[in-house]
Scaffold this motif. Structure first.
Motif, PDB file in Angstrom:
ATOM      1  N   ARG A 143      87.368  43.985  92.029  1.00  0.00           N
ATOM      2  CA  ARG A 143      86.760  43.026  92.946  1.00  0.00           C
ATOM      3  C   ARG A 143      85.273  43.350  93.122  1.00  0.00           C
ATOM      4  NH1 ARG A 143      89.655  44.187  98.593  1.00  0.00           N
ATOM      5  NH2 ARG A 143      91.448  44.165  97.165  1.00  0.00           N
ATOM      6  N   GLN A 144      84.523  42.399  93.590  1.00  0.00           N
ATOM      7  CA  GLN A 144      83.098  42.606  93.795  1.00  0.00           C
ATOM      8  C   GLN A 144      82.878  43.573  94.968  1.00  0.00           C
ATOM      9  OE1 GLN A 144      80.666  39.021  93.777  1.00  0.00           O
ATOM     10  NE2 GLN A 144      82.370  37.858  92.878  1.00  0.00           N
ATOM     11  N   GLU A 151      78.367  40.966  96.709  1.00  0.00           N
ATOM     12  CA  GLU A 151      79.073  39.799  96.210  1.00  0.00           C
ATOM     13  C   GLU A 151      78.083  38.774  95.654  1.00  0.00           C
ATOM     14  OE1 GLU A 151      79.333  40.936  99.242  1.00  0.00           O
ATOM     15  OE2 GLU A 151      81.424  41.463  99.693  1.00  0.00           O
ATOM     16  N   PHE A 190      79.253  32.988  92.563  1.00  0.00           N
ATOM     17  CA  PHE A 190      80.675  33.090  92.200  1.00  0.00           C
ATOM     18  C   PHE A 190      81.368  34.092  93.131  1.00  0.00           C
ATOM     19  CE2 PHE A 190      78.278  32.344  88.199  1.00  0.00           C
ATOM     20  CZ  PHE A 190      78.763  31.084  87.879  1.00  0.00           C
ATOM     21  N   PRO A 191      81.542  33.751  94.405  1.00  0.00           N
ATOM     22  CA  PRO A 191      82.123  34.707  95.361  1.00  0.00           C
ATOM     23  C   PRO A 191      83.594  35.021  95.093  1.00  0.00           C
ATOM     24  CG  PRO A 191      81.914  32.534  96.336  1.00  0.00           C
ATOM     25  CD  PRO A 191      81.223  32.450  95.020  1.00  0.00           C
ATOM     26  N   ASP A 192      84.290  34.163  94.387  1.00  0.00           N
ATOM     27  CA  ASP A 192      85.727  34.365  94.166  1.00  0.00           C
ATOM     28  C   ASP A 192      86.043  35.025  92.828  1.00  0.00           C
ATOM     29  OD1 ASP A 192      86.227  33.150  96.596  1.00  0.00           O
ATOM     30  OD2 ASP A 192      86.314  31.145  95.691  1.00  0.00           O
ATOM     31  N   ARG A 193      85.039  35.392  92.059  1.00  0.00           N
ATOM     32  CA  ARG A 193      85.282  35.990  90.748  1.00  0.00           C
ATOM     33  C   ARG A 193      85.333  37.522  90.840  1.00  0.00           C
ATOM     34  NH1 ARG A 193      82.135  32.512  86.080  1.00  0.00           N
ATOM     35  NH2 ARG A 193      82.804  30.422  86.794  1.00  0.00           N
TER      36      ARG A 193
END
Length: 423
Positions: A19-20, A25, A29-32
């Motif tokens: 996870r980032q 973050e 692309f916060p969900d990548r």
């Protein structure tokens, strides 16, 4: 030398995502997640990736990997040799040429973030003293630390780790003690056996009762600590003038376990006068006779000698028939006589490889009188005189105030009788 960022240098082959990191973050692309190219600390693949990276580098540099020990690498250049031993991110190296050693250190510094530690003096709790006459390895600091940790620093010293009258059993009617503390004491002592073979038998005997320790077991363990209070400076002496002859000793104490009547095996292997391997353990099956118990432990010692023989071949050391000294003429006769009879039909087939390797002339079975059986110290508690004599013949000496030349003479004089037996 020490690699400061060992686990950050390995390339991983598997697909691993993380996870980032917090506060880093991506706004776009916060969900990548991130796909890793190199290892990170805490990743279970990190040690393997680091070893693969280092191995690849060393092989490209001309090193040859050990045929038995895969963490050993050797480089021959001209008439000189460089030896490199890896333990995770710590690297011990030595060579016959100062120029070769310096060149290796420079190569590693260019490839990795290396910290050169200088001459080996302290490694994983082991203290090393090197001199012209040899090397002394001990754990005096660790011994004092565990004495203080378990409040045994002010205890009354004892001259032996276990009384000859000690006979431990399950003691189900005895008072239970703190299991966590007992296991902590056993674990600390087991690490100390790396340089203190004199306490090997006592520690291994007490370790059998970790599941349900009683007061009697705790008293036996405290006796070992009181012995350490008496001898905190003991360690192993490796003489540089010792001959490179490989030999082994094996002994057994038949039906010594009071719970299941299994025998205790004791073995030790020496390179010249230097003790390099030893063991004390309960046999896996009940022996029907003293002869069988001795035969089983001789087979175990034989397997260790063959492993050492293969390992030393990487150092260009070749051995013919390796002497294996046993104090049972009956066990020797069984190994030399490939005939099935009533005394051998019940022995597990896996132990008969001793006979096989005797016929192949890999080992030479030699009878030794019980008084000169060095492995006796790993099978039973001994009286003070016998204990100190065997301890000295194994090369276990005091660290404080070492005079290398004097120690060398002492070791050689103690071995005169045994070497005469083998000639």
């Amino acid at each position: 030398m020490d690699d400061k960022s060992a686990f950050l240098n390995g390339f991983i082959e598997e697909e691993v995502y993380v996870r980032q990191p917090p506060r880093f973050e991506s706004a776009r692309f916060p969900d990548r997640v991130y796909k890793l190219r190199k290892a990170l600390y805490g990743l279970k693949q990190a040690p393997r990736a680091w070893y693969a990276r280092l191995k690849s580098f060393l092989l490209k540099s001309g090193f040859v990997m050990g045929s038995v020990d895969k963490t050993l690498f050797l480089l021959s250049r001209g008439g000189d040799t460089l030896i490199v031993q890896i333990y995770v991110d710590d690297i011990i190296f030595s060579g016959s040429s100062h120029a070769l050693v310096s060149s290796f250190a420079e190569q590693m510094s260019r490839e990795f973030e290396i910290s050169l530690m200088g001459e080996l003096q302290f490694f994983l709790g082991l203290q090393i003293k090197q001199g012209l006459e040899g090397t002394f390895v001990h754990q005096a600091k660790y011994t004092r630390d565990i004495l203080k940790k378990f409040n045994m620093g002010d205890s009354k010293p004892m001259t032996t780790p276990m009384s000859t009258n000690t006979a431990l059993d399950a003691d189900e009617d005895g008072e239970a003690v703190d299991q966590k503390e007992f296991r902590g004491m056993i674990g600390s002592l087991l690490y100390l056996t790396a340089t203190s073979p004199d306490i090997q038998f006592a520690v291994c005997l007490c370790a059998r009762y970790q599941a349900s320790p009683r007061t009697s077991h705790l008293q036996a363990v405290k006796r070992i600590f009181r012995y350490l209070k008496f001898t905190p400076e003991l360690g192993l002496w490796y003489s540089s003038g010792s001959s490179l002859s490989l030999r082994g000793f094996s002994d057994a104490d038949n039906a010594s376990c009071r719970i299941d009547c299994k025998s205790t095996s004791g073995t030790c292997q020496l390179l010249g006068t230097s003790l390099v391997s030893w063991s004390s353990r309960k046999q896996s099956s009940v022996a029907l006779s003293t002869t069988e118990a001795e035969y089983v432990v001789a087979a175990s010692c034989c397997s260790q000698l063959l492993w050492m023989k293969a390992t030393l071949r990487d150092f260009s050391l070749r051995f013919g028939r390796i002497p294996l000294l046993v104090d049972s003429t009956s066990a020797i006769s069984i190994a030399k006589n490939p005939v099935l009879h009533s005394r051998t039909k019940h022995i597990d087939v896996r132990f008969h490889f001793l006979r096989d390797h005797y016929e192949k002339e890999d080992i030479e079975l030699i009878h030794v009188v019980s008084a000169n059986q060095l492995a006796d110290i790993f099978t039973k508690p001994l009286e003070f005189d016998a204990f100190t004599r065997l301890r000295g013949e194994l090369g276990v000496l005091q660290a404080e105030g070492i005079d290398n030349a004097l120690i060398k003479g002492e070791i050689e004089s103690q071995w005169t009788g045994l070497i005469a037996l083998l000639v």
